[in-house]
Design an enzyme around this catalytic site. Structure first.
Site, PDB file in Angstrom:
ATOM      1  N   GLN A  11       0.724  -1.199  -0.020  1.00 62.97           N
ATOM      2  CA  GLN A  11       0.434   0.036   0.120  1.00 62.97           C
ATOM      3  C   GLN A  11       0.882   1.449   0.453  1.00 62.97           C
ATOM      4  OE1 GLN A  11      -3.808  -0.396   2.325  1.00 62.97           O
ATOM      5  NE2 GLN A  11      -2.861  -1.337   3.517  1.00 62.97           N
ATOM      6  N   ASP A  37      15.663  -9.003  -1.837  1.00 58.95           N
ATOM      7  CA  ASP A  37      15.465 -10.140  -1.196  1.00 58.95           C
ATOM      8  C   ASP A  37      15.869  -9.053   0.862  1.00 58.95           C
ATOM      9  OD1 ASP A  37      14.427 -11.958   0.854  1.00 58.95           O
ATOM     10  OD2 ASP A  37      15.308 -13.155   0.550  1.00 58.95           O
ATOM     11  N   ILE A  38      14.516  -8.323   0.950  1.00 58.96           N
ATOM     12  CA  ILE A  38      15.553  -8.018   2.220  1.00 58.96           C
ATOM     13  C   ILE A  38      15.828  -8.775   3.220  1.00 58.96           C
ATOM     14  CG2 ILE A  38      14.396  -5.565   2.251  1.00 58.96           C
ATOM     15  CD1 ILE A  38      12.344  -6.275   4.078  1.00 58.96           C
ATOM     16  N   TYR A  62       5.993  -7.566   7.799  1.00 65.75           N
ATOM     17  CA  TYR A  62       5.002  -8.375   8.024  1.00 65.75           C
ATOM     18  C   TYR A  62       3.814  -8.506   8.933  1.00 65.75           C
ATOM     19  CZ  TYR A  62       2.658 -13.350   9.262  1.00 65.75           C
ATOM     20  OH  TYR A  62       2.596 -14.134   9.549  1.00 65.75           O
ATOM     21  N   TYR A 126       3.377  -9.244  16.258  1.00 65.92           N
ATOM     22  CA  TYR A 126       3.406  -8.561  15.334  1.00 65.92           C
ATOM     23  C   TYR A 126       3.823  -7.425  16.614  1.00 65.92           C
ATOM     24  CZ  TYR A 126       2.437  -4.227  12.996  1.00 65.92           C
ATOM     25  OH  TYR A 126       2.045  -3.887  11.490  1.00 65.92           O
ATOM     26  N   TRP A 151      -3.611   2.295  11.347  1.00 63.64           N
ATOM     27  CA  TRP A 151      -4.632   2.076  10.787  1.00 63.64           C
ATOM     28  C   TRP A 151      -4.681   2.085   9.441  1.00 63.64           C
ATOM     29  CZ3 TRP A 151     -10.458   2.814  13.659  1.00 63.64           C
ATOM     30  CH2 TRP A 151      -9.567   2.975  14.967  1.00 63.64           C
TER      31      TRP A 151
END
Length: 289
Positions: A11, A37-38, A62, A126, A151
């Site tokens: 996003q 690929d980080i 993630y 998370y 959000w």
């Protein structure tokens, strides 16, 4: 400057790509996992060196909050270890790094907006991994900025706004949490803020960014339906206990944005104004679904 944007298909990454046209004085390297690929430290170091990167904006993460409870290693790899690799690569070149973080670093027991100085206390995997990533970036890179947001939604990918529009058109009624309070963030506005930080000059530290105003998920849904012209679906308020999830959510996660506004001269739109802008694009059919 040469700017690397990771997570470019997400996003925020997509909004950074769109706004790059208005910031054409820079050269951009937009990458997702296919290009870089980080989680591969050597690949990062080589990429940053070869392309003489001056600023890294890490928009990769993630973000599947509930799945993270069972996928701790992968979540930690993307939210903590990988940002550390990026920060170390930036430091080796004397480059700057902007790390995007989250309101989930707080447990949500406050009743007034969280400032950057407030003690952190994540209540989920998370949130814990994102906080560790913040600390790693600040420890590894002298020119580091951490932006906590909340959000997030946009015209791209899957998000709450699109889901509520879809469900509102499919169902006669819909239950939505009313006792979790925060502020939506339009990814377009966050991307504008990131460009302002890049263009005005990095001022090291942690900053909070969301749109202005306050609402519950229930209020947010009512506004989404109103603006999308959905009037056939009755939205019902739910308590958090009525909708159990694997990961704990903050009950109150309003972010105080005074610091970022004063440091970088930002004017931040109210969440309803930005939501209206997003839904207008979605309704026009010109947005990526």
């Amino acid at each position: 400057m040469n700017i690397l944007v990771t997570g470019a298909n997400g996003q925020l990454g997509n909004e950074m790509r769109v706004l790059s046209k208005d910031n054409a004085q820079h050269t951009y390297f937009f990458t997702d996992v296919q290009e870089l690929d980080i989680c591969n430290q050597q690949a990062i170091e080589a990429y940053v060196t070869e392309n003489q990167i001056d600023v890294i904006a890490n928009c990769a993460a993630y973000t599947a909050v509930d799945n993270a409870e069972e996928n701790k290693d992968l979540c930690d790899k993307l939210n903590n270890i990988a940002p550390g690799y990026l920060a170390a690569a930036a430091q080796s070149r004397g480059a700057a790094m902007i790390q995007v973080s989250t309101d989930y670093v707080f447990d949500g027991t406050n009743h007034i907006p969280y400032t950057e100085e407030e003690p952190t206390c994540p209540a989920s995997v998370y949130g814990t991994t994102k906080l560790a990533g913040e600390e790693k970036v600040l420890a590894c890179c002298e020119k580091a900025v951490v932006i906590r947001t909340a959000w997030l939604y946009s015209i791209y990918g899957n998000n709450f706004v699109k889901t509520m529009i879809r469900l509102g058109r499919e169902r006669d009624n819909l239950g939505v949490i009313f006792d979790q309070i925060g502020t939506p963030t339009y990814a377009h506005d966050l991307a504008i803020a990131i460009y302002a930080i890049i263009n005005k000059g990095i001022v090291r530290g942690i900053y909070h960014f969301s749109n202005e105003g306050v609402c519950s998920w229930y209020d947010f849904t009512l506004a989404i339906h109103r603006m999308a012209g959905i009037d056939s679906c009755k939205v019902l308020p739910l308590h958090t206990v009525d909708y159990p999830t694997k990961a704990a959510r903050p009950h109150y996660s309003v972010l105080d944005k005074t610091k970022i506004k004063e440091t970088f001269g930002l004017e931040i739109p109210h969440w309803e104004e930005s939501l209206k802008h997003c839904i207008a694009i979605l309704s026009s059919g010109s947005a990526e679904r």
